[in-house]
Design a protein around this motif. Structure first.
Motif, mmCIF file in Angstrom:
data_model
loop_
_atom_site.group_PDB
_atom_site.id
_atom_site.type_symbol
_atom_site.label_atom_id
_atom_site.label_comp_id
_atom_site.label_asym_id
_atom_site.label_seq_id
_atom_site.Cartn_x
_atom_site.Cartn_y
_atom_site.Cartn_z
ATOM 1 N N ASP A 1 45.961 84.510 50.572
ATOM 2 C CA ASP A 1 46.637 83.981 49.385
ATOM 3 C C ASP A 1 46.231 84.760 48.143
ATOM 4 O OD1 ASP A 1 47.824 81.819 50.876
ATOM 5 O OD2 ASP A 1 45.862 80.834 50.839
ATOM 6 N N SER B 1 54.023 80.135 49.461
ATOM 7 C CA SER B 1 53.480 78.945 50.114
ATOM 8 C C SER B 1 52.750 78.121 49.056
ATOM 9 C CB SER B 1 52.518 79.345 51.228
ATOM 10 O OG SER B 1 51.340 79.928 50.673
ATOM 11 N N GLU C 1 52.354 68.868 55.600
ATOM 12 C CA GLU C 1 52.708 69.675 54.426
ATOM 13 C C GLU C 1 51.562 69.849 53.443
ATOM 14 O OE1 GLU C 1 54.355 65.431 53.723
ATOM 15 O OE2 GLU C 1 54.087 66.842 55.393
#
Length: 346
Positions: free
Chosen positions: A169, A251, A41
């Motif tokens: 991103d 995210s 993660e």
């Protein structure tokens, strides 16, 4: 040093705190291969870092599931596979930044000839060739990692946290800013974390939102994970101002890109909040049951903390759910301090 392993499996904030070590190691040993071992993660926090050669995933939660299900053979094979991957890299040095038994075992499994543990405990100290205390100035953000760098003789003249993200991103952030009409400026709210005693009072976020818009001219934007969506809906429903709710819609690194472009960040003690300091975004951090630092090293980032006789209680609150330390932080104080950090930035 030809090959260096960093072991810090989690969590988001701790990895951000430790991130200056990467550049410091690179400056000390420019030809070394630098690898970070981390849980799945948190991989996205590291895999775009220009000074890291490799990020290796340790599926710790999968191992724990196999252990619970008593699938010992499969678990053993998984551990052996990771061990083979690590030993194949012939590490000269392993730095266990977590100092726990699980991280110490992984550093030991790497086969590194030198293994240095930071504050090693739970028996992990016996797996190290050298143990260093968590030294430094406890008021300074990430001081234990600065202390470690000093003890290793690493250059520390520009010891700053860093978070890197991918072009995709950045594109997400730009598209979101255009779609939501945030070009005039926005303030990121990060109200959520894993422990209720670290939360600011929920209805105060709703009262803060219209003041941020009216008095500072910034649109509030909520960030958080999928598990925070119900609380985010309560805040947006109660707020007498338009909030852009991105909770559960980004995210980790998309959220980072939004924080990087924000005019202001207001957060509790959570990983996203510490990112604001790494990016140099004007930031206010609201601390209560924990106080990991008061010196942010930046003039445009301040900690709001009102210690109580029971502070810091960390994981053992004694106030029967009142959370007096967090209630002591008012919306008036946040607005006043927000003006201060914005003036510094301008």
């Amino acid at each position: 040093m030809n090959s260096i392993l960093i072991v810090r499996l989690s969590a988001i904030g701790d990895i951000v705190f430790a991130s200056p070590l990467i550049a410091a190691l690179r400056r000390k040993w420019p030809q070394a291969r630098i690898t970070w071992l981390v849980q799945p993660e948190c991989v996205a926090l590291l895999d775009q870092h220009p000074d890291l050669d490799e990020v290796i995933v340790c599926p710790l939660r999968r191992w724990q599931q196999l252990l619970r299900e008593r699938r010992f053979g499969e678990l053993w094979n998984c551990i052996l596979t990771l061990r083979e991957n690590l030993t194949a890299r012939d590490f000269d040095l392993a730095l266990d930044l977590q100092g726990l038994l699980k991280s110490g075992l992984l550093a030991w499994l790497s086969g590194a000839r030198e293994r240095i543990g930071l504050g090693s405990r739970e028996g992990s100290q016996w797996l190290m060739t050298r143990r260093l205390p968590r030294g430094g100035d406890p008021e300074r953000i990430g001081s234990e990692y600065l202390y470690l760098a000093d003890q290793l003789g690493l250059p520390t003249d520009d010891f700053r946290m860093a978070v890197h993200y991918a072009p995709s991103d950045a594109a997400f952030a730009e598209e979101t800013i255009e779609r939501e009409g945030l070009g005039g400026g926005y303030a990121v709210f990060c109200p959520f974390t894993t422990r209720p005693q670290k939360h600011w009072i929920e209805d105060r976020w709703a009262r803060l939102a219209p003041r941020i818009r009216a008095e500072l001219g910034l649109t509030p934007v909520l960030l958080g994970g999928p598990a925070d969506q119900a609380a985010a809906h309560r805040i947006t429903d109660a707020a007498e101002a338009h909030l852009v709710d991105l909770t559960g819609q980004t995210s980790l690194t998309e959220a980072a890109a939004m924080i990087d472009r924000a005019d202001l960040l207001i957060a509790v003690d959570t990983g996203l909040g510490h990112m604001g300091i790494a990016f140099g975004t004007p930031s206010l951090l609201l601390f209560g049951s924990t106080c990991p630092y008061t010196d942010t090293t930046r003039d445009n980032a301040k900690v709001l903390y009102h210690a109580q006789p029971c502070s810091p209680c960390k994981r053992r609150p004694t106030c029967e759910g009142r959370f007096d330390c967090m209630r002591a932080i008012s919306t008036d104080e946040i607005i006043e301090r927000a003006r201060q950090v914005l003036r510094v930035d301008r």
